[in-house]
Design an enzyme around this catalytic site. Structure first.
Site, PDB file in Angstrom:
ATOM      1  N   ASP A 121      -6.188   3.910   1.028  1.00 41.18           N
ATOM      2  CA  ASP A 121      -4.860   4.225   0.465  1.00 41.18           C
ATOM      3  C   ASP A 121      -4.588   5.723   0.390  1.00 41.18           C
ATOM      4  O   ASP A 121      -4.129   6.243  -0.641  1.00 41.18           O
ATOM      5  CB  ASP A 121      -4.710   3.616  -0.947  1.00 41.18           C
ATOM      6  CG  ASP A 121      -4.523   2.107  -0.911  1.00 41.18           C
ATOM      7  OD1 ASP A 121      -4.128   1.580   0.142  1.00 41.18           O
ATOM      8  OD2 ASP A 121      -4.774   1.463  -1.945  1.00 41.18           O
ATOM      9  N   LYS A 173      -3.516  -8.342   5.471  1.00 46.30           N
ATOM     10  CA  LYS A 173      -4.653  -7.430   5.333  1.00 46.30           C
ATOM     11  C   LYS A 173      -5.891  -8.184   5.813  1.00 46.30           C
ATOM     12  O   LYS A 173      -6.044  -9.355   5.484  1.00 46.30           O
ATOM     13  CB  LYS A 173      -4.800  -7.018   3.863  1.00 46.30           C
ATOM     14  CG  LYS A 173      -5.827  -5.922   3.620  1.00 46.30           C
ATOM     15  CD  LYS A 173      -5.853  -5.504   2.150  1.00 46.30           C
ATOM     16  CE  LYS A 173      -6.782  -4.335   1.936  1.00 46.30           C
ATOM     17  NZ  LYS A 173      -6.869  -3.929   0.528  1.00 46.30           N
ATOM     18  N   ASP A 202       4.796  -0.612   4.130  1.00 47.79           N
ATOM     19  CA  ASP A 202       3.895   0.089   3.207  1.00 47.79           C
ATOM     20  C   ASP A 202       3.243   1.252   3.954  1.00 47.79           C
ATOM     21  O   ASP A 202       2.464   1.053   4.898  1.00 47.79           O
ATOM     22  CB  ASP A 202       2.801  -0.854   2.681  1.00 47.79           C
ATOM     23  CG  ASP A 202       3.274  -1.678   1.484  1.00 47.79           C
ATOM     24  OD1 ASP A 202       4.477  -1.597   1.139  1.00 47.79           O
ATOM     25  OD2 ASP A 202       2.444  -2.393   0.899  1.00 47.79           O
ATOM     26  N   ASP A 224       2.385  -5.091 -13.675  1.00 45.75           N
ATOM     27  CA  ASP A 224       2.465  -3.625 -13.830  1.00 45.75           C
ATOM     28  C   ASP A 224       3.467  -3.333 -14.933  1.00 45.75           C
ATOM     29  O   ASP A 224       3.333  -2.357 -15.670  1.00 45.75           O
ATOM     30  CB  ASP A 224       3.000  -2.921 -12.575  1.00 45.75           C
ATOM     31  CG  ASP A 224       2.138  -3.124 -11.352  1.00 45.75           C
ATOM     32  OD1 ASP A 224       0.942  -3.379 -11.501  1.00 45.75           O
ATOM     33  OD2 ASP A 224       2.698  -3.034 -10.237  1.00 45.75           O
ATOM     34  N   GLU A 246       2.751  -9.597   3.584  1.00 41.52           N
ATOM     35  CA  GLU A 246       1.899  -8.435   3.886  1.00 41.52           C
ATOM     36  C   GLU A 246       0.499  -8.903   4.270  1.00 41.52           C
ATOM     37  O   GLU A 246      -0.194  -9.532   3.473  1.00 41.52           O
ATOM     38  CB  GLU A 246       1.854  -7.532   2.651  1.00 41.52           C
ATOM     39  CG  GLU A 246       0.980  -6.310   2.820  1.00 41.52           C
ATOM     40  CD  GLU A 246       1.030  -5.401   1.595  1.00 41.52           C
ATOM     41  OE1 GLU A 246       1.924  -5.573   0.734  1.00 41.52           O
ATOM     42  OE2 GLU A 246       0.157  -4.523   1.494  1.00 41.52           O
ATOM     43  N   GLU A 283       1.419  -2.770   6.581  1.00 40.33           N
ATOM     44  CA  GLU A 283       0.872  -1.576   5.916  1.00 40.33           C
ATOM     45  C   GLU A 283      -0.048  -0.822   6.868  1.00 40.33           C
ATOM     46  O   GLU A 283      -0.946  -1.413   7.475  1.00 40.33           O
ATOM     47  CB  GLU A 283       0.093  -1.973   4.658  1.00 40.33           C
ATOM     48  CG  GLU A 283      -0.609  -0.759   4.033  1.00 40.33           C
ATOM     49  CD  GLU A 283      -1.179  -1.014   2.646  1.00 40.33           C
ATOM     50  OE1 GLU A 283      -0.484  -1.628   1.823  1.00 40.33           O
ATOM     51  OE2 GLU A 283      -2.315  -0.582   2.408  1.00 40.33           O
TER      52      GLU A 283
HETATM   53  C1  GCO Z   1      -3.617  -3.582  -1.331  1.00 42.65           C
HETATM   54  C2  GCO Z   1      -2.188  -3.998  -1.048  1.00 42.65           C
HETATM   55  C3  GCO Z   1      -1.332  -4.061  -2.279  1.00 42.65           C
HETATM   56  C4  GCO Z   1       0.012  -4.718  -2.018  1.00 42.65           C
HETATM   57  C5  GCO Z   1       0.727  -4.922  -3.297  1.00 42.65           C
HETATM   58  C6  GCO Z   1       2.134  -5.383  -3.100  1.00 42.65           C
HETATM   59  O1  GCO Z   1      -4.298  -3.251  -0.365  1.00 42.65           O
HETATM   60  O2  GCO Z   1      -4.047  -3.615  -2.481  1.00 42.65           O
HETATM   61  O3  GCO Z   1      -1.657  -3.110  -0.119  1.00 42.65           O
HETATM   62  O4  GCO Z   1      -1.164  -2.756  -2.773  1.00 42.65           O
HETATM   63  O5  GCO Z   1       0.798  -3.962  -1.162  1.00 42.65           O
HETATM   64  O6  GCO Z   1       0.024  -5.853  -4.057  1.00 42.65           O
HETATM   65  O7  GCO Z   1       2.150  -6.721  -2.874  1.00 42.65           O
HETATM   66 MN    MN Z   2       0.340  -2.759   0.441  1.00 42.62          MN
HETATM   67 MN    MN Z   3      -3.210  -1.894   0.866  1.00 49.38          MN
END
Ligand code: GCO
Ligand code: MN
Ligand code: MN
Length: 389
Positions: free
Chosen positions: A258, A184, A246, A58, A182, A218
């Site tokens: 998001d 997911k 998050d 970034d 994190e 998150e």
């Molecule tokens: C997503 C993730 C990312 C991470 C980010 C920080 O779903 O894309 O939440 O936004 O949080 O890459 O490591």
């Molecule tokens: Mn995230």
């Molecule tokens: Mn995310």
């Protein structure tokens, strides 16, 4: 009228990738123009954020030359000092480039795995250079579409080896840095390894330096998995592992949305904020969300301000809940305890066990007791809907 102006002590942070999100989705291209990292810092300064976080790329594009990188860093540093924003967290992009199409630390290709380690060490150096104390790992590509391709056990072993290596790197460099993993469940991969915060907590316990590693739960990710986010956060907190968070929002059963914090499930957001404030969580409140694709940069500011405003409103509601006489007397009634069972709780001993086996219980009477949770929940709703003063 309450003051909902964000203050530094609220520790509200945004990623460069959140306010810098240009609205690209699988069906359409960018709707907002590119802004440089320094411009995004100024935007965040304008809306009152406390900090800004970034992925290595970034800030510095993957193909930037050393002199381009220096120029970007200079401009970014200037924007930070002009606005007073800090960089509490940094992370690595191990998902955008085609090299990571089959994962980074879990790729079947040893050269990709080695490159991922190299890229992460460089990104850690960059984060530390800007003062980051927390380093997030989100393994977006660490998964599969077909389980014919990889061993799930091997992938966990490879993830562990990478984390152990990188912890040693931080120790070796004497950096003041901790890791936050994190989870997911899916997206962008069909399935991602260590899919929930609970899986991550179990994984962390197997590392060589578990004390350096916590989680970054998150909202959207746990809601995608259909589970109660606050419960996962509470479990992480209780284990001493809530290193970062998050915040965003998400309808379950959909693609990764998001959404602006608290814009979808106000009640879940309320319990979350109440939890964080009640336990005095003192880390960043990081918004990992982005504005609707319909917006220009004025809308992006509305989005960012909205995330912080909703958090502060919910914090105020949590205070109201805690101070509400009727709520508190219901809670006292629900938790009433004459202490007569205390002798049986706590550490096991044989005398306690035999005493407890002798004890007689009026099971039917116990089962008949109404718990008043309907009333309690309606009071919560009345508070949230603003009709209870
Ligand atoms: C997503 C993730 C990312 C991470 C980010 C920080 O779903 O894309 O939440 O936004 O949080 O890459 O490591
Ligand atoms: Mn995230
Ligand atoms: Mn995310």
């Amino acid at each position: 009228m309450s003051d909902y102006t964000p203050k530094p002590q609220n520790k509200f942070t945004f990623g460069l990738w959140t306010v810098g999100n240009r609205g690209v989705d699988p069906f359409g291209s960018a709707v907002r123009e590119h802004k440089s990292p320094a411009e995004l810092v100024r935007l965040l300064g304008e809306v009152g954020a406390y900090g800004v976080n970034f992925h290595d790329n970034d800030l510095i594009p993957i193909d930037a030359t050393p002199s381009e990188a220096e120029a970007i860093k200079r401009e970014f540093r200037k924007a930070l000092s002009d606005t007073g924003l800090v960089v509490p967290m940094a992370t690595t992009n191990l998902f955008s480039d085609p090299v990571f199409k089959d994962g980074a630390f879990t790729s079947n290709d040893s050269k990709v795995r080695a490159y991922a380690l190299q890229k992460t060490m460089n990104a850690i150096d960059l984060g530390v250079e800007f003062g980051a104390k927390t380093y997030v790992f989100w393994g977006g590509r660490e998964g599969t579409e077909t389980d014919s391709s990889k061993s799930a056990v091997k992938s966990i072993e490879r993830s562990r080896e990478a984390m152990n290596f990188l912890c040693e790197y931080v120790i070796d460099k004497k950096y003041d840095l901790k890791f936050a993993l994190e989870a997911k469940p899916n997206e962008p991969r069909g399935d991602i390894y260590n899919p929930t915060t609970g899986h991550m907590l179990a994984f962390i316990a197997t590392l060589d330096h578990p004390e350096m590693v916590g989680v970054n739960p998150e909202v959207a990710h746990e809601h995608m998995a259909g589970i109660n986010f606050m419960h996962g956060v509470a479990q992480a907190w209780e284990a001493g592992k809530l290193f970062h968070i998050d915040l965003n929002d998400q309808y379950p059963g959909r693609y990764d949305q998001d959404l602006r914090f608290g814009s979808r499930d106000i009640k879940a957001a309320f319990y979350l904020v109440k939890f964080l404030e009640d336990v005095k969580y003192d880390g960043s409140r990081h918004f990992d969300a982005h504005s609707y694709r319909t917006e220009d940069y004025e809308g992006v500011k509305d989005f960012a301000r909205g995330c912080m405003r909703t958090y502060m409103i919910l914090k105020e509601k949590a205070g109201q809940f805690n101070a509400d006489q009727e709520v508190q007397s219901l809670l006292a009634e629900i938790n009433a305890d004459d202490g007569s069972m205390n002798q049986y709780f706590g550490k096991y001993d044989a005398k306690k066990a035999s005493g407890l086996k002798e004890q007689s219980f009026d099971r039917v009477a116990l089962g008949k007791r109404g718990l008043r949770y309907e009333r309690l929940d309606q009071l919560t709703i009345d508070i949230l809907l603003g009709i209870r003063k």
